[in-house]
Design a protein around this motif. Structure first.
Motif, short mmCIF file in Angstrom:
data_model
loop_
_atom_site.label_atom_id
_atom_site.label_comp_id
_atom_site.label_asym_id
_atom_site.label_seq_id
_atom_site.Cartn_x
_atom_site.Cartn_y
_atom_site.Cartn_z
N VAL A 121 4.84 0.57 0.52
CA VAL A 121 4.53 -0.62 -0.28
C VAL A 121 3.27 -1.30 0.27
O VAL A 121 2.33 -1.60 -0.48
N ALA A 125 -0.71 -1.42 -1.25
CA ALA A 125 -1.23 -2.76 -1.53
C ALA A 125 -2.53 -3.01 -0.76
O ALA A 125 -3.49 -3.57 -1.31
N SER A 133 1.93 0.39 -5.40
CA SER A 133 2.64 -0.40 -4.39
C SER A 133 3.90 -1.01 -5.00
O SER A 133 4.99 -0.93 -4.42
N LEU A 134 3.75 -1.58 -6.18
CA LEU A 134 4.90 -2.20 -6.84
C LEU A 134 5.92 -1.16 -7.30
O LEU A 134 7.12 -1.43 -7.31
N PHE A 137 7.96 -0.57 -4.34
CA PHE A 137 8.82 -1.74 -4.13
C PHE A 137 10.05 -1.67 -5.04
O PHE A 137 11.18 -1.88 -4.58
N SER A 151 8.55 -6.53 2.89
CA SER A 151 8.61 -5.94 1.55
C SER A 151 8.05 -6.94 0.53
O SER A 151 7.18 -6.59 -0.29
N SER A 154 4.20 -7.73 0.94
CA SER A 154 3.35 -6.67 0.40
C SER A 154 3.40 -6.64 -1.11
O SER A 154 2.38 -6.45 -1.78
N ALA A 155 4.59 -6.85 -1.69
CA ALA A 155 4.72 -6.86 -3.15
C ALA A 155 3.96 -8.05 -3.74
O ALA A 155 3.27 -7.90 -4.76
N CYS A 159 0.91 -8.03 -6.37
CA CYS A 159 0.89 -8.86 -7.59
C CYS A 159 -0.40 -9.67 -7.66
O CYS A 159 -1.03 -9.75 -8.72
#
Length: 169
Positions: A121, A125, A133-134, A137, A151, A154-155, A159
């Motif tokens: 993830v 990112a 990446s998402l 996740f 987590s 990074s998510a 975004c």
């Protein structure tokens, strides 16, 4: 005072691998690929050449010294691997931007853990591959892994990257 040959001989008869671990820590602090290779050569001539802990440490140090080929060779030659081994090489690859190689290794990993997923993830990112990446996740969540602050951080970064990307068009 020990002679140089005496010190080398003494390294061959150590009760445990901690002196090599300390030498590798020193190599890491100096980010010296040359010194890491020298220590590695000594390890290969010792009874610790197949020890998973030392080999994992070598992967980590080689990776942080930007010696990706050396890190990968250690990984590829390991007769036994544990989850930390896989996480070490995946982290080296993601931090260095070799995301597709990391993804292939991750896909062949026997038992990914929370650290493995977080590496994927965050790695994607950090290298502006936000959608992927998402995707990691979401898959991590679907696989019932605990989503921690790493987590989510990074998510959220992914975004934010997608938002910036949309604004920039």
């Amino acid at each position: 005072m020990a002679t140089r040959h005496g010190l080398v001989r003494d390294l061959l008869y150590l009760p445990d691998s901690s002196p090599f671990a300390k030498l590798l820590d020193s190599c890491l602090r100096s980010r010296s690929a040359r010194e890491t290779r020298r220590v590695h050569a000594r390890i290969l001539n010792s009874q610790f050449s197949k020890e998973i802990f030392i080999q994992n440490r070598l992967i980590d140090v080689y990776g942080k010294c930007d010696c990706l080929d050396d890190a990968r060779k250690v990984f590829d030659r390991m007769p036994q691997r544990n989850t930390f081994t896989w996480n070490s090489i995946i982290t080296v690859l993601t931090k260095s931007g070799y995301l597709d190689k990391a993804a292939r290794l991750f896909g062949s990993m026997p038992d990914p853990d929370q650290c493995s997923w977080n590496s994927m993830v965050s790695g994607f990112a950090q290298h502006d591959r936000f959608e992927e990446s998402l995707e990691y996740f979401v898959k991590m969540h679907k696989e019932n892994f605990f989503l921690n602050e790493y987590s989510f951080g990074s998510a959220l970064s992914a975004c934010a990257g997608l938002m910036d990307f949309d604004i920039g068009i």
